[in-house]
Design an enzyme around this catalytic site. Structure first.
Site, PDB file in Angstrom:
ATOM      1  N   THR A 281       2.034  -0.533   2.943  1.00  0.00           N
ATOM      2  CA  THR A 281       2.020  -1.219   4.099  1.00  0.00           C
ATOM      3  C   THR A 281       3.434  -0.887   4.905  1.00  0.00           C
ATOM      4  OG1 THR A 281       2.815  -3.516   3.261  1.00  0.00           O
ATOM      5  CG2 THR A 281       0.563  -2.868   3.293  1.00  0.00           C
TER       6      THR A 281
ATOM      7  N   HIS B  55      13.210  -5.592  -0.631  1.00  0.00           N
ATOM      8  CA  HIS B  55      13.191  -6.291  -1.754  1.00  0.00           C
ATOM      9  C   HIS B  55      12.412  -7.647  -1.432  1.00  0.00           C
ATOM     10  CE1 HIS B  55      13.513  -7.328  -5.934  1.00  0.00           C
ATOM     11  NE2 HIS B  55      14.181  -8.630  -5.519  1.00  0.00           N
TER      12      HIS B  55
HETATM   13  C1  GRF Z   1       6.905  -4.848  -1.381  1.00  0.00           C
HETATM   14  O1  GRF Z   1       6.496  -6.260  -1.464  1.00  0.00           O
HETATM   15  C2  GRF Z   1       8.346  -4.490  -1.429  1.00  0.00           C
HETATM   16  O2  GRF Z   1       9.414  -5.605  -1.053  1.00  0.00           O
HETATM   17  C3  GRF Z   1       8.266  -3.987  -2.944  1.00  0.00           C
HETATM   18  O3  GRF Z   1       7.030  -3.693  -3.248  1.00  0.00           O
HETATM   19  C4  GRF Z   1       6.244  -3.899  -2.144  1.00  0.00           C
HETATM   20  C5  GRF Z   1       5.495  -2.528  -1.594  1.00  0.00           C
HETATM   21  O4  GRF Z   1       4.562  -2.905  -0.724  1.00  0.00           O
HETATM   22  N1  GRF Z   1       9.625  -3.384  -3.174  1.00  0.00           N
HETATM   23  P1  GRF Z   1       4.003  -1.939   0.027  1.00  0.00           P
HETATM   24  O5  GRF Z   1       3.563  -0.539  -1.013  1.00  0.00           O
HETATM   25  O6  GRF Z   1       4.631  -1.437   1.083  1.00  0.00           O
HETATM   26  O7  GRF Z   1       2.881  -2.497   0.642  1.00  0.00           O
END
Ligand code: GRF
Length: 194
Positions: free
Chosen positions: A21, A114
């Site tokens: 996302t 993060h």
């Molecule tokens: C997010 O919560 C980010 O903070 C963490 O991994 C997740 C990735 O989500 N590092 P996406 O794949 O971008 O939907």
């Protein structure tokens, strides 16, 4: 505002492992005339990462890299980065840790998101740990990647309220909505200084 097109944009890569996302929101942002970035490459360590759908839809060059051997994986990645003249790397849910050597090669050019208010809750299971500690707030942080995990200079943060009824999942969903907004803002903040 200056309209930026084609070659005047900065060539960037996004590294993912899963859902994508944040990749999707960075891609949307990159298409704005005023954005300074051009996403030229997507790297995934997983062949079946859902986020690759967004690379395909947007006709972005993508590579899946096997991480069976970290050294070999990074050599491969560096080769693709060089070939595409990549200047900035955005980690977006990339679940592998980059080596010190790799990070040195892209000093202050690797950015990560993060799901906590760093320096609190580095590492994994951030939602559960914040809830268990009865925190009133958690949130997300976009930061530069340094050699120490989740410890580089903070670029932007967004607070998210934790409610009594929250589960790790409900909190994660609310934080994710903010992540998707925060990441492009943070990229813009960094690149507006260049
Ligand atoms: C997010 O919560 C980010 O903070 C963490 O991994 C997740 C990735 O989500 N590092 P996406 O794949 O971008 O939907």
């Amino acid at each position: 505002m200056v309209k930026l097109i084609g070659k005047s944009k900065i060539s960037c890569a996004v590294f993912i492992s899963g859902r994508g996302t944040n990749l999707k929101s960075i891609l949307k942002f990159s298409k704005k005339n005023t954005s300074k970035i051009n996403i030229k490459l997507v790297i995934s360590n997983r062949r079946n990462a859902h986020g690759l759908v967004f690379a395909k839809k947007n006709k972005i060059n993508f590579k899946t890299i096997s991480y069976k051997n970290i050294k070999k994986a990074e050599i491969q990645i560096l080769k693709h980065l060089k070939k595409n003249k990549i200047k900035f790397i955005f980690l977006a849910g990339f679940m592998k840790i980059l080596s010190k050597n790799f990070i040195k090669k892209f000093k202050n050019k690797i950015i990560n998101i993060h799901p906590s208010l760093l320096p609190k809750y580095k590492g994994l299971n951030t939602y559960k740990r914040a809830i268990n500690n009865r925190e009133k707030f958690s949130g997300c942080t976009v930061h530069f990647v340094s050699e120490k995990l989740d410890s580089g200079k903070i670029i932007l943060q967004k607070k998210v309220r934790i409610f009594k009824f929250d589960t790790a999942e409900s909190l994660a969903n609310r934080i994710l909505l903010q992540e998707n907004k925060l990441y492009p803002k943070a990229i813009n903040k960094v690149l507006s200084k260049i």
